[in-house]
Design an enzyme around this catalytic site. Structure first.
Site, PDB file in Angstrom:
ATOM      1  N   GLY A 127       0.846  -1.196   0.000  1.00 54.29           N
ATOM      2  CA  GLY A 127       0.000   0.000   0.000  1.00 54.29           C
ATOM      3  C   GLY A 127       0.873   1.233   0.000  1.00 54.29           C
ATOM      4  N   CYS A 146       5.310  -6.132   1.715  1.00 53.37           N
ATOM      5  CA  CYS A 146       5.686  -4.719   1.816  1.00 53.37           C
ATOM      6  C   CYS A 146       4.924  -4.025   2.957  1.00 53.37           C
ATOM      7  CB  CYS A 146       5.489  -4.047   0.464  1.00 53.37           C
ATOM      8  SG  CYS A 146       6.373  -2.508   0.333  1.00 53.37           S
ATOM      9  N   TYR A 147       3.918  -3.212   2.658  1.00 51.28           N
ATOM     10  CA  TYR A 147       3.139  -2.577   3.730  1.00 51.28           C
ATOM     11  C   TYR A 147       2.552  -3.644   4.658  1.00 51.28           C
ATOM     12  CZ  TYR A 147      -0.450   0.383   5.927  1.00 51.28           C
ATOM     13  OH  TYR A 147      -1.240   1.051   6.829  1.00 51.28           O
ATOM     14  N   HIS A 198       8.016  -7.441  -3.664  1.00 51.35           N
ATOM     15  CA  HIS A 198       6.703  -7.758  -4.256  1.00 51.35           C
ATOM     16  C   HIS A 198       6.791  -9.032  -5.110  1.00 51.35           C
ATOM     17  CE1 HIS A 198       4.438  -4.092  -3.218  1.00 51.35           C
ATOM     18  NE2 HIS A 198       5.642  -3.547  -3.181  1.00 51.35           N
ATOM     19  N   GLU A 245       4.498 -10.534  -6.461  1.00 47.77           N
ATOM     20  CA  GLU A 245       3.425 -10.578  -7.465  1.00 47.77           C
ATOM     21  C   GLU A 245       3.788  -9.885  -8.771  1.00 47.77           C
ATOM     22  OE1 GLU A 245       3.628  -8.787  -4.789  1.00 47.77           O
ATOM     23  OE2 GLU A 245       2.480  -6.930  -4.833  1.00 47.77           O
ATOM     24  N   SER A 280     -19.835  -5.082 -28.473  1.00 43.40           N
ATOM     25  CA  SER A 280     -19.122  -4.281 -29.457  1.00 43.40           C
ATOM     26  C   SER A 280     -18.495  -5.161 -30.529  1.00 43.40           C
ATOM     27  CB  SER A 280     -17.994  -3.516 -28.755  1.00 43.40           C
ATOM     28  OG  SER A 280     -17.044  -4.455 -28.280  1.00 43.40           O
ATOM     29  N   GLY A 281     -18.543  -6.487 -30.289  1.00 40.63           N
ATOM     30  CA  GLY A 281     -17.863  -7.390 -31.217  1.00 40.63           C
ATOM     31  C   GLY A 281     -16.461  -7.708 -30.748  1.00 40.63           C
ATOM     32  N   GLY A 282     -15.980  -6.983 -29.752  1.00 40.33           N
ATOM     33  CA  GLY A 282     -14.665  -7.255 -29.190  1.00 40.33           C
ATOM     34  C   GLY A 282     -14.712  -8.505 -28.320  1.00 40.33           C
ATOM     35  N   VAL A 283     -13.511  -8.967 -27.930  1.00 42.07           N
ATOM     36  CA  VAL A 283     -13.436 -10.203 -27.152  1.00 42.07           C
ATOM     37  C   VAL A 283     -14.201 -10.067 -25.831  1.00 42.07           C
ATOM     38  CG1 VAL A 283     -11.843 -11.868 -26.120  1.00 42.07           C
ATOM     39  CG2 VAL A 283     -11.109 -10.497 -28.045  1.00 42.07           C
ATOM     40  N   ASP A 284     -14.015  -8.928 -25.155  1.00 44.40           N
ATOM     41  CA  ASP A 284     -14.560  -8.797 -23.805  1.00 44.40           C
ATOM     42  C   ASP A 284     -16.085  -8.900 -23.795  1.00 44.40           C
ATOM     43  OD1 ASP A 284     -11.923  -8.193 -23.498  1.00 44.40           O
ATOM     44  OD2 ASP A 284     -12.241  -6.036 -23.372  1.00 44.40           O
ATOM     45  N   SER A 285     -16.740  -8.075 -24.611  1.00 45.24           N
ATOM     46  CA  SER A 285     -18.194  -8.109 -24.551  1.00 45.24           C
ATOM     47  C   SER A 285     -18.748  -9.394 -25.156  1.00 45.24           C
ATOM     48  CB  SER A 285     -18.811  -6.870 -25.209  1.00 45.24           C
ATOM     49  OG  SER A 285     -18.386  -6.748 -26.532  1.00 45.24           O
ATOM     50  N   SER A 286     -18.017 -10.002 -26.087  1.00 44.73           N
ATOM     51  CA  SER A 286     -18.492 -11.279 -26.643  1.00 44.73           C
ATOM     52  C   SER A 286     -18.424 -12.369 -25.585  1.00 44.73           C
ATOM     53  CB  SER A 286     -17.652 -11.707 -27.855  1.00 44.73           C
ATOM     54  OG  SER A 286     -17.640 -10.681 -28.807  1.00 44.73           O
ATOM     55  N   LYS A 317      -6.873  -8.981 -19.751  1.00 48.13           N
ATOM     56  CA  LYS A 317      -7.197  -9.333 -21.140  1.00 48.13           C
ATOM     57  C   LYS A 317      -6.778 -10.760 -21.528  1.00 48.13           C
ATOM     58  CE  LYS A 317      -8.710  -7.628 -25.013  1.00 48.13           C
ATOM     59  NZ  LYS A 317      -9.829  -6.672 -25.094  1.00 48.13           N
TER      60      LYS A 317
END
Ligand code: XMP
Length: 513
Positions: free
Chosen positions: A55, A82-83, A171, A173, A225-231, A369
């Site tokens: 943090g 860390c924090y 870190h 990660e 939108s036809g993009g990967v995410d919304s599909s 993504k």
């Protein structure tokens, strides 16, 4: 309520979500909750271990974030990063001080000889880790021992082995910590004794049942939108609620050439009914005279919602709006569930108006993504759909510097089509993460034939990335760039210069606005 094997308390680090991501990669399910989550709520999830994130604050600051102290009495494994390490140190009676040398960047991690900690299993002594801190542990609490050091951090790793409490100053990660995934996996596997059974298939199942549960007998409007995410979101919803899903595709006049037809064909292939709304005129009128990027985004976001609202009123019972918002969109716009700093207001997240009455469904809100692509494959989406480059919600509007006009849209569509054709023909479409053209609205002098020209400039942007959080400009073969430039100048009336963007993210962003 579902059991959550590992809980991550978010103290506001930009990297918190990467902890979750690394655990997911290791097959371990976890949930991120705000740093001050009540102990009863934590107990209800029956965790086998808790990770305290990093943090931006100092543990000795007046308004420092503190967790419910009940977490220290649960007698389950803890890992502080860390924090989080500094909080653990302070809680058990050690001392944290400001460091003389702020340490940012790579460091070599040296194990302490006598320590044979399971947490370091399958990872080498001398491994590179990523440090980013201003404070450090100065004195250990009584029951703790040092398990690792680095040049500037005498206590790079500490532990109370009997109580299964571990803490790192670095870190694990972040990508630059070479064996960070192994260390987090070791914490889950050996310290918390959690099996690696989670995968994208489990994620899909969880999301589908969550959607079913929250939607009940209502309907969901999904903006695609036809993009990967919304599909991917539409496919998840289709599996979860079938005909209670209303998918809407808004032709906002800011699409690439042929995009509308492609999207309609794609949804037909997926077997999902699609309503297309013709709204190009509406968007362009609202964008008239607007040059400020944030204003463009807000207007577009708001107009989308107005249209969704209108469409929803044509049917009964639509109470939810589903969107393909990703973690990348969220972290740069607003804090997810914790106190991380706002970088800039953008994407679907920043652009929604306050009057919106839909409840949001955003199943991809906590993943990246490349994880969405894996999820898409898991759900059986065709490979060519999964491989499509990202295309932003505000469309071509944020690739035209200045006012959006029909002429600029034409320049953008024509130049973009040429660029895409050349990229596909050379096999580079799948090698770069995202590629597009930008109309700069900068005029320059040229000479074509025997005539002087004074025309617009197009910029070609091609980037390599894993998750869109960081990116480098693609080192493209010059012959391909030459062909793209030659064709654009010859074939697009009104362009006499093409430039290539050699900016990485950070310090730039991928889109120009
Ligand atoms: P930036 O420009 O922030 O973009 O580096 C990172 C990735 O996000 C995409 N992007 C958007 N996607 N709505 C979206 O759905 C938006 O408003 C938006 N803005 C940027 C961008 O294309 C890149 O892939």
């Amino acid at each position: 309520m579902k059991n959550v094997p590992i809980i991550v308390l978010d103290f506001g680090s930009q990297y918190t979500q990467l902890i979750a991501r690394k655990l997911r990669e290791s097959g371990v399910y976890c949930e991120i909750v705000p740093y001050n989550e009540k102990i009863e709520d934590i107990k209800a999830k029956e965790p086998k271990g808790i990770i305290l994130s990093g943090g931006p604050a100092s543990v000795y600051a007046k308004d420092a974030y503190h967790p419910d102290s009940g977490i220290f009495e649960l007698n389950i494994p803890l890992l502080g990063i860390c924090y989080g390490m500094q909080l653990i140190t302070q809680h058990f009676g050690g001392v944290v001080v400001p460091s003389d040398h702020h340490e940012y960047g790579k460091s070599e991690l040296e194990f302490v000889d006598e320590c044979e900690c399971k947490i370091f299993e399958n990872s080498p002594n001398g491994q590179i880790v990523w440090m980013s801190h201003g404070d450090k542990v100065d004195m250990l609490p009584d029951s703790f021992m040092r398990i690792a050091r680095s040049a500037n951090s005498p206590y790079a790793g500490i532990a109370d082995i009997d109580r299964d409490i571990y803490a790192f100053q670095f870190h694990p990660e972040v990508y630059h910590s070479e064996h960070g995934t192994t260390l987090l996996k070791n914490f889950a596997k050996y310290i918390c004794r959690v099996e690696s059974t989670w995968n994208m298939g489990s994620f899909a199942k969880e999301q589908i049942s969550k959607i079913k549960e929250s939607v009940g007998d209502k309907k969901v409007l999904c903006g695609v939108s036809g993009g990967v995410d919304s599909s991917v979101v539409a496919t998840l919803l289709n599996e979860a609620i079938g005909d209670k899903l209303v998918s809407i595709f808004v032709d906002n006049g800011l699409l690439r050439a042929g995009e509308r037809e492609q999207v309609e064909a794609m949804f037909k292939r997926l077997g999902i009914d699609l309503i297309t709304v013709d709204a190009g005129g509406e968007f362009l009128i609202k964008l008239k005279g607007i040059t400020d990027p944030e204003q463009k985004r807000k207007i577009i976001g708001e107009t989308f919602i107005e249209i969704f609202d209108k469409e929803a009123k044509k049917q009964e019972n639509i109470e939810f709006l589903a969107q393909g918002t990703l973690y990348t969109d969220v972290i740069e716009s607003v804090s997810v569930k914790g106190p991380s700093k706002t970088i800039k207001s953008h994407h679907n997240v920043g652009g929604l108006p306050e009057w919106m009455t839909f409840e949001l469904i955003e199943p991809l809100r906590e993943i990246f993504k490349d994880e969405v692509r894996k999820l898409g494959l898991e759900l059986g989406l065709p490979k060519d759909m999964i491989g499509r480059h990202p295309f932003p919600g505000p469309g071509l509007a944020i690739r035209i510097m200045g006012e959006v006009t029909q002429n600029e849209l034409r320049l953008l569509r024509e130049s973009d089509t040429i660029m895409q054709e050349e990229l596909k023909a050379s096999g580079y479409y799948d090698k770069v993460w995202q590629a597009f053209t930008v109309v700069l609205n900068v005029k320059s002098v040229g000479v074509m034939g025997d005539n002087r020209t004074y025309d617009n400039t197009v910029c070609v942007r091609m980037v390599e990335s894993v998750d869109g959080m960081t990116a480098t400009f693609a080192h493209m073969p010059h012959e391909i760039l030459e062909r793209i430039s030659g064709r654009i100048i010859n074939e697009v009336d009104g362009i006499n210069r093409v430039v290539y963007d050699i900016t990485s993210k950070p310090p730039g962003t991928i889109e120009w606005e």
